[in-house]
Design an enzyme around this catalytic site. Structure first.
Site, PDB file in Angstrom:
ATOM      1  CB  CYS A 113      -0.945  -0.006   1.180  1.00 51.11           C
ATOM      2  SG  CYS A 113      -1.991  -1.468   1.182  1.00 51.11           S
ATOM      3  CG  HIS A 248      -3.133   3.224   2.198  1.00 49.58           C
ATOM      4  ND1 HIS A 248      -3.837   2.862   1.084  1.00 49.58           N
ATOM      5  CD2 HIS A 248      -3.076   2.110   2.987  1.00 49.58           C
ATOM      6  CE1 HIS A 248      -4.188   1.591   1.170  1.00 49.58           C
ATOM      7  NE2 HIS A 248      -3.737   1.115   2.319  1.00 49.58           N
ATOM      8  CG  ASN A 278      -6.523  -1.156   1.818  1.00 50.01           C
ATOM      9  OD1 ASN A 278      -5.934  -0.704   0.830  1.00 50.01           O
ATOM     10  ND2 ASN A 278      -5.885  -1.627   2.876  1.00 50.01           N
TER      11      ASN A 278
END
Ligand code: ACO
Length: 321
Positions: A113, A248, A278
Protein backbone atom coordinates in the site's frame (compact mmCIF):
# COMPACT_ATOMS: atom_id res chain seq x y z
CA UNK A 1 14.63 21.57 -10.89
CA UNK A 2 11.79 19.80 -9.13
CA UNK A 3 8.77 17.68 -10.17
CA UNK A 4 5.10 18.60 -10.43
CA UNK A 5 1.88 16.68 -11.03
CA UNK A 6 0.18 18.04 -14.16
CA UNK A 7 -2.62 15.49 -14.67
CA UNK A 8 -4.63 12.89 -12.76
CA UNK A 9 -6.93 10.02 -13.70
CA UNK A 10 -8.62 7.04 -12.13
CA UNK A 11 -10.69 3.99 -13.00
CA UNK A 12 -12.99 1.99 -10.76
CA UNK A 13 -14.77 -1.19 -11.86
CA UNK A 14 -18.53 -0.60 -12.03
CA UNK A 15 -19.48 -3.64 -9.92
CA UNK A 16 -20.39 -2.41 -6.42
CA UNK A 17 -20.24 -4.91 -3.54
CA UNK A 18 -21.96 -3.68 -0.36
CA UNK A 19 -21.42 -4.89 3.20
CA UNK A 20 -24.82 -6.57 2.98
CA UNK A 21 -23.64 -8.45 -0.12
CA UNK A 22 -20.64 -9.76 1.83
CA UNK A 23 -22.85 -10.76 4.75
CA UNK A 24 -24.37 -13.32 2.37
CA UNK A 25 -20.91 -14.88 1.78
CA UNK A 26 -19.24 -14.80 5.23
CA UNK A 27 -20.40 -14.43 8.83
CA UNK A 28 -20.33 -10.63 9.09
CA UNK A 29 -22.66 -7.64 9.00
CA UNK A 30 -22.77 -4.00 7.97
CA UNK A 31 -22.57 -2.80 11.58
CA UNK A 32 -19.30 -4.68 12.29
CA UNK A 33 -17.62 -3.61 9.05
CA UNK A 34 -18.79 0.04 9.20
CA UNK A 35 -17.90 0.59 12.85
CA UNK A 36 -14.45 -1.07 12.63
CA UNK A 37 -13.37 0.25 9.23
CA UNK A 38 -15.74 2.94 7.89
CA UNK A 39 -16.17 0.86 4.72
CA UNK A 40 -19.72 0.68 3.30
CA UNK A 41 -18.98 -0.74 -0.14
CA UNK A 42 -16.12 -1.54 -2.53
CA UNK A 43 -15.69 -2.20 -6.25
CA UNK A 44 -14.78 -5.72 -7.35
CA UNK A 45 -14.00 -6.69 -10.94
CA UNK A 46 -16.57 -9.10 -12.34
CA UNK A 47 -15.35 -9.77 -15.87
CA UNK A 48 -12.16 -11.08 -17.46
CA UNK A 49 -11.41 -7.82 -19.26
CA UNK A 50 -10.88 -5.89 -16.03
CA UNK A 51 -7.42 -7.15 -15.13
CA UNK A 52 -4.89 -4.94 -13.33
CA UNK A 53 -3.42 -3.86 -16.70
CA UNK A 54 -6.83 -2.76 -17.97
CA UNK A 55 -7.65 -0.76 -14.84
CA UNK A 56 -4.17 0.81 -15.00
CA UNK A 57 -4.49 1.69 -18.70
CA UNK A 58 -7.88 3.35 -18.22
CA UNK A 59 -6.56 5.46 -15.32
CA UNK A 60 -3.38 6.26 -17.30
CA UNK A 61 -5.32 7.40 -20.38
CA UNK A 62 -7.41 9.74 -18.24
CA UNK A 63 -4.31 11.18 -16.53
CA UNK A 64 -2.47 11.77 -19.81
CA UNK A 65 -5.55 13.47 -21.26
CA UNK A 66 -5.87 15.64 -18.15
CA UNK A 67 -2.19 16.59 -18.43
CA UNK A 68 -2.74 17.73 -22.01
CA UNK A 69 0.31 15.91 -23.36
CA UNK A 70 0.59 13.18 -25.95
CA UNK A 71 1.38 9.60 -24.81
CA UNK A 72 4.48 9.73 -27.03
CA UNK A 73 5.94 12.41 -24.75
CA UNK A 74 6.06 10.04 -21.76
CA UNK A 75 9.59 8.89 -20.95
CA UNK A 76 8.88 6.41 -18.15
CA UNK A 77 5.91 4.47 -16.75
CA UNK A 78 6.31 3.54 -13.08
CA UNK A 79 3.56 1.22 -11.97
CA UNK A 80 2.97 0.29 -8.35
CA UNK A 81 1.07 -2.93 -7.74
CA UNK A 82 0.98 -5.94 -5.46
CA UNK A 83 -1.53 -7.71 -7.72
CA UNK A 84 -0.06 -7.96 -11.24
CA UNK A 85 -1.88 -10.18 -13.74
CA UNK A 86 1.17 -12.34 -14.35
CA UNK A 87 4.86 -12.65 -13.53
CA UNK A 88 5.82 -11.56 -17.06
CA UNK A 89 5.42 -9.15 -18.77
CA UNK A 90 5.21 -6.38 -16.22
CA UNK A 91 2.02 -4.32 -16.08
CA UNK A 92 3.81 -1.10 -17.09
CA UNK A 93 4.70 -2.57 -20.49
CA UNK A 94 1.06 -3.54 -21.01
CA UNK A 95 0.03 0.02 -20.23
CA UNK A 96 2.70 1.32 -22.60
CA UNK A 97 1.14 -0.64 -25.45
CA UNK A 98 -2.47 0.14 -24.48
CA UNK A 99 -2.02 3.91 -24.38
CA UNK A 100 0.55 4.20 -27.19
CA UNK A 101 3.38 5.54 -25.00
CA UNK A 102 5.85 4.25 -27.56
CA UNK A 103 8.90 6.07 -26.20
CA UNK A 104 8.37 5.15 -22.57
CA UNK A 105 10.40 2.71 -20.49
CA UNK A 106 8.12 0.63 -18.26
CA UNK A 107 8.68 -0.96 -14.88
CA UNK A 108 6.62 -2.22 -11.94
CA UNK A 109 7.33 -1.55 -8.30
CA UNK A 110 5.88 -3.43 -5.31
CA UNK A 111 5.74 -1.85 -1.88
CA UNK A 112 2.15 -2.95 -1.08
CA UNK A 113 0.00 0.00 0.00
CA UNK A 114 3.05 2.32 0.08
CA UNK A 115 3.67 1.54 -3.60
CA UNK A 116 2.28 4.74 -5.11
CA UNK A 117 4.23 7.03 -2.76
CA UNK A 118 7.42 5.04 -3.42
CA UNK A 119 6.80 5.28 -7.18
CA UNK A 120 6.10 9.03 -7.01
CA UNK A 121 9.29 9.57 -5.01
CA UNK A 122 11.22 7.48 -7.55
CA UNK A 123 9.77 9.60 -10.37
CA UNK A 124 10.91 12.74 -8.53
CA UNK A 125 14.43 11.30 -8.21
CA UNK A 126 14.62 10.52 -11.96
CA UNK A 127 13.37 14.00 -12.83
CA UNK A 128 15.68 15.90 -10.50
CA UNK A 129 18.61 13.79 -11.74
CA UNK A 130 17.78 15.11 -15.22
CA UNK A 131 17.23 11.60 -16.61
CA UNK A 132 13.54 11.85 -17.60
CA UNK A 133 11.11 14.74 -18.12
CA UNK A 134 7.59 13.25 -18.21
CA UNK A 135 6.73 10.26 -16.02
CA UNK A 136 3.44 8.42 -15.70
CA UNK A 137 3.03 7.10 -12.15
CA UNK A 138 0.26 4.56 -11.60
CA UNK A 139 -1.16 2.61 -8.67
CA UNK A 140 -3.32 -0.28 -9.90
CA UNK A 141 -4.74 -3.29 -8.11
CA UNK A 142 -7.11 -6.20 -8.45
CA UNK A 143 -6.61 -7.13 -4.80
CA UNK A 144 -9.77 -9.24 -5.04
CA UNK A 145 -7.85 -12.10 -6.64
CA UNK A 146 -5.45 -12.31 -3.68
CA UNK A 147 -8.25 -12.59 -1.12
CA UNK A 148 -9.50 -15.67 0.69
CA UNK A 149 -13.25 -15.07 0.32
CA UNK A 150 -13.91 -17.37 3.27
CA UNK A 151 -11.77 -15.23 5.62
CA UNK A 152 -14.07 -12.55 7.06
CA UNK A 153 -11.18 -10.75 8.78
CA UNK A 154 -9.63 -9.73 5.42
CA UNK A 155 -12.24 -10.10 2.66
CA UNK A 156 -14.31 -7.16 3.91
CA UNK A 157 -11.40 -4.72 3.77
CA UNK A 158 -10.19 -4.54 0.19
CA UNK A 159 -11.37 -3.33 -3.22
CA UNK A 160 -10.12 -3.05 -6.81
CA UNK A 161 -9.20 0.13 -8.68
CA UNK A 162 -6.51 2.25 -10.29
CA UNK A 163 -5.27 5.83 -10.16
CA UNK A 164 -2.58 7.63 -12.14
CA UNK A 165 -0.74 10.93 -12.32
CA UNK A 166 1.55 12.55 -14.88
CA UNK A 167 4.62 14.12 -13.30
CA UNK A 168 6.82 16.57 -15.15
CA UNK A 169 10.00 18.56 -14.62
CA UNK A 170 9.29 22.03 -13.24
CA UNK A 171 11.42 25.02 -12.27
CA UNK A 172 8.95 26.12 -9.61
CA UNK A 173 7.48 24.27 -6.65
CA UNK A 174 8.86 22.13 -3.86
CA UNK A 175 9.07 18.44 -2.96
CA UNK A 176 10.25 16.47 0.05
CA UNK A 177 10.12 12.76 0.73
CA UNK A 178 10.47 10.21 3.52
CA UNK A 179 10.47 6.43 3.06
CA UNK A 180 10.99 3.50 5.38
CA UNK A 181 10.83 -0.28 5.62
CA UNK A 182 11.00 -2.88 8.39
CA UNK A 183 11.49 -6.43 7.15
CA UNK A 184 11.43 -7.77 10.72
CA UNK A 185 7.66 -7.22 10.62
CA UNK A 186 7.27 -8.91 7.23
CA UNK A 187 4.81 -11.47 8.59
CA UNK A 188 2.21 -8.86 9.60
CA UNK A 189 0.86 -8.84 6.07
CA UNK A 190 1.68 -11.57 3.57
CA UNK A 191 0.44 -13.19 0.38
CA UNK A 192 2.33 -16.05 -1.22
CA UNK A 193 0.53 -16.06 -4.51
CA UNK A 194 2.84 -18.39 -6.39
CA UNK A 195 3.87 -21.50 -4.44
CA UNK A 196 7.51 -22.60 -4.67
CA UNK A 197 7.70 -25.44 -7.17
CA UNK A 198 10.86 -26.66 -8.92
CA UNK A 199 12.86 -29.82 -9.64
CA UNK A 200 13.60 -30.31 -5.95
CA UNK A 201 10.57 -28.81 -4.22
CA UNK A 202 6.98 -29.91 -4.43
CA UNK A 203 4.51 -27.05 -4.90
CA UNK A 204 2.56 -26.09 -1.80
CA UNK A 205 -1.03 -24.87 -1.50
CA UNK A 206 -1.96 -21.59 -3.15
CA UNK A 207 -2.05 -18.90 -0.45
CA UNK A 208 -4.03 -15.69 -0.08
CA UNK A 209 -3.63 -12.48 1.92
CA UNK A 210 -2.99 -13.09 5.61
CA UNK A 211 -2.95 -10.21 8.02
CA UNK A 212 -2.28 -9.59 11.68
CA UNK A 213 -4.91 -6.85 11.79
CA UNK A 214 -4.09 -5.36 15.17
CA UNK A 215 -0.34 -5.40 14.46
CA UNK A 216 -0.93 -3.46 11.22
CA UNK A 217 -3.33 -1.08 12.98
CA UNK A 218 -0.81 -0.26 15.76
CA UNK A 219 1.97 0.20 13.19
CA UNK A 220 -0.15 2.55 11.06
CA UNK A 221 -1.38 4.86 13.84
CA UNK A 222 2.19 5.29 15.13
CA UNK A 223 4.21 5.39 11.91
CA UNK A 224 2.00 7.56 9.67
CA UNK A 225 1.97 10.60 12.02
CA UNK A 226 5.73 10.15 12.53
CA UNK A 227 6.61 10.10 8.84
CA UNK A 228 4.16 12.91 8.01
CA UNK A 229 5.75 15.05 10.76
CA UNK A 230 9.23 14.17 9.49
CA UNK A 231 8.44 15.20 5.91
CA UNK A 232 6.93 18.51 7.12
CA UNK A 233 10.02 19.20 9.23
CA UNK A 234 12.25 18.49 6.24
CA UNK A 235 10.23 20.98 4.18
CA UNK A 236 10.22 23.47 7.11
CA UNK A 237 6.42 23.75 7.10
CA UNK A 238 3.73 23.02 9.70
CA UNK A 239 0.34 21.32 9.42
CA UNK A 240 -1.23 24.79 9.02
CA UNK A 241 0.60 25.15 5.69
CA UNK A 242 -0.85 21.88 4.34
CA UNK A 243 -4.13 21.99 2.41
CA UNK A 244 -4.81 18.24 2.48
CA UNK A 245 -3.21 15.13 3.93
CA UNK A 246 -3.95 12.55 1.23
CA UNK A 247 -3.44 9.32 3.16
CA UNK A 248 -3.69 5.68 2.14
CA UNK A 249 -7.35 4.71 2.54
CA UNK A 250 -7.11 1.57 4.69
CA UNK A 251 -9.49 2.29 7.51
CA UNK A 252 -11.43 5.29 8.81
CA UNK A 253 -10.32 4.64 12.39
CA UNK A 254 -6.66 4.80 11.32
CA UNK A 255 -7.30 8.11 9.54
CA UNK A 256 -9.12 9.60 12.55
CA UNK A 257 -6.33 8.51 14.86
CA UNK A 258 -3.70 10.07 12.57
CA UNK A 259 -5.71 13.33 12.51
CA UNK A 260 -5.76 13.38 16.32
CA UNK A 261 -2.05 12.70 16.63
CA UNK A 262 -1.21 15.40 14.07
CA UNK A 263 -3.73 17.72 15.75
CA UNK A 264 -5.45 18.53 12.44
CA UNK A 265 -9.14 18.69 11.59
CA UNK A 266 -10.71 15.82 9.62
CA UNK A 267 -11.58 18.45 6.96
CA UNK A 268 -7.93 18.24 5.95
CA UNK A 269 -7.99 14.44 5.67
CA UNK A 270 -10.22 13.58 2.71
CA UNK A 271 -11.70 10.07 2.61
CA UNK A 272 -13.29 7.71 0.14
CA UNK A 273 -12.64 4.44 1.99
CA UNK A 274 -16.40 4.22 2.61
CA UNK A 275 -17.02 3.83 -1.16
CA UNK A 276 -13.95 1.89 -2.35
CA UNK A 277 -12.47 0.06 0.64
CA UNK A 278 -8.70 -0.41 0.72
CA UNK A 279 -7.44 -0.39 -2.88
CA UNK A 280 -3.80 -0.68 -1.74
CA UNK A 281 -1.39 1.25 -4.01
CA UNK A 282 -4.32 2.72 -5.96
CA UNK A 283 -6.02 4.50 -3.06
CA UNK A 284 -3.89 7.68 -2.98
CA UNK A 285 -4.01 8.47 -6.74
CA UNK A 286 -7.76 7.69 -6.85
CA UNK A 287 -8.37 10.17 -4.01
CA UNK A 288 -6.03 12.73 -5.58
CA UNK A 289 -7.98 12.47 -8.83
CA UNK A 290 -11.27 13.03 -6.96
CA UNK A 291 -9.89 16.16 -5.28
CA UNK A 292 -8.52 17.43 -8.58
CA UNK A 293 -11.72 16.80 -10.53
CA UNK A 294 -13.78 18.51 -7.81
CA UNK A 295 -11.61 21.62 -8.33
CA UNK A 296 -10.33 21.52 -4.74
CA UNK A 297 -6.63 21.83 -5.65
CA UNK A 298 -5.16 25.23 -6.61
CA UNK A 299 -1.70 26.02 -7.87
CA UNK A 300 0.70 26.44 -4.95
CA UNK A 301 -1.34 24.26 -2.55
CA UNK A 302 0.86 22.04 -0.42
CA UNK A 303 -0.23 18.42 0.04
CA UNK A 304 1.21 15.55 2.05
CA UNK A 305 0.65 12.09 0.57
CA UNK A 306 1.37 9.15 2.84
CA UNK A 307 1.18 5.40 2.31
CA UNK A 308 1.77 2.45 4.63
CA UNK A 309 1.43 -1.29 4.31
CA UNK A 310 3.00 -4.70 3.84
CA UNK A 311 6.75 -5.08 4.13
CA UNK A 312 6.25 -3.33 6.44
CA UNK A 313 6.73 -0.16 4.41
CA UNK A 314 5.78 3.48 4.82
CA UNK A 315 6.43 6.77 3.08
CA UNK A 316 5.37 10.36 2.58
CA UNK A 317 5.71 12.95 -0.17
CA UNK A 318 5.20 16.65 0.41
CA UNK A 319 4.24 18.13 -2.94
CA UNK A 320 3.20 21.52 -4.27
CA UNK A 321 0.27 21.56 -6.69
N1 ACO B 1 -17.27 -9.51 10.76
C1 ACO B 1 -17.60 -9.87 12.02
N2 ACO B 1 -16.67 -10.24 12.92
C2 ACO B 1 -15.38 -10.25 12.53
C3 ACO B 1 -14.99 -9.89 11.23
C4 ACO B 1 -16.00 -9.51 10.32
N3 ACO B 1 -15.72 -9.14 9.06
N4 ACO B 1 -13.65 -9.98 11.15
C5 ACO B 1 -13.20 -10.39 12.34
N5 ACO B 1 -14.25 -10.56 13.19
C6 ACO B 1 -14.23 -10.99 14.56
C7 ACO B 1 -13.02 -11.79 14.93
O1 ACO B 1 -13.17 -13.14 14.58
C8 ACO B 1 -12.96 -11.58 16.42
O2 ACO B 1 -13.88 -12.45 17.03
P1 ACO B 1 -13.55 -13.17 18.42
O3 ACO B 1 -13.36 -12.06 19.40
O4 ACO B 1 -14.75 -14.02 18.65
O5 ACO B 1 -12.27 -13.93 18.17
C9 ACO B 1 -13.48 -10.15 16.62
O6 ACO B 1 -14.19 -9.83 15.40
C10 ACO B 1 -12.39 -9.13 16.83
O7 ACO B 1 -11.39 -9.32 15.86
P2 ACO B 1 -10.12 -8.41 15.78
O8 ACO B 1 -9.22 -8.86 14.67
O9 ACO B 1 -9.55 -8.24 17.15
O10 ACO B 1 -10.81 -7.03 15.34
P3 ACO B 1 -10.20 -5.59 15.35
O11 ACO B 1 -10.93 -4.73 16.29
O12 ACO B 1 -8.70 -5.61 15.46
O13 ACO B 1 -10.55 -5.09 13.88
C11 ACO B 1 -9.50 -4.81 11.75
C12 ACO B 1 -10.05 -5.79 12.77
C13 ACO B 1 -10.63 -3.95 11.24
C14 ACO B 1 -8.90 -5.60 10.60
C15 ACO B 1 -8.42 -3.92 12.42
O14 ACO B 1 -7.48 -4.71 13.10
C16 ACO B 1 -7.70 -3.07 11.41
O15 ACO B 1 -8.26 -2.15 10.86
N6 ACO B 1 -6.38 -3.31 11.17
C17 ACO B 1 -5.63 -2.62 10.16
C18 ACO B 1 -5.84 -3.33 8.87
C19 ACO B 1 -5.31 -2.62 7.68
O16 ACO B 1 -5.46 -1.42 7.57
N7 ACO B 1 -4.73 -3.38 6.77
C20 ACO B 1 -4.30 -2.90 5.51
C21 ACO B 1 -2.91 -2.48 5.54
S1 ACO B 1 -2.42 -1.82 4.04
C22 ACO B 1 -1.66 -2.98 2.99
O17 ACO B 1 -0.49 -3.03 2.85
C23 ACO B 1 -2.51 -3.96 2.23
Amino acid sequence: MTSKIIGTGSYLPSHVVTNDDLAKVVDTDDEWISSRTGIKERRIVDNEKEETAYLASMAAKAAVEDAGISPEEIDLILLATMSPDQVLPNVACEVQEAIGAIHAVGMDLNAACSGFVFALNTAHAYITAGIYKNILVIGAETVSKTIDWADRSTCVLFGDGAGAVVVTASETGSYEMVMGADGKKKNALTCKCRPMNNLFLKGSELEYIKMEGQEVFKFAVKTVPECVTEVMEKAKVTADDIKFFVLHQANQRILSSVAKRLNVSMDKIPMNVDRYGNTSSASIPILLDELNKKGLLQEGDKLVLSGFGGGLTWGASLIEW
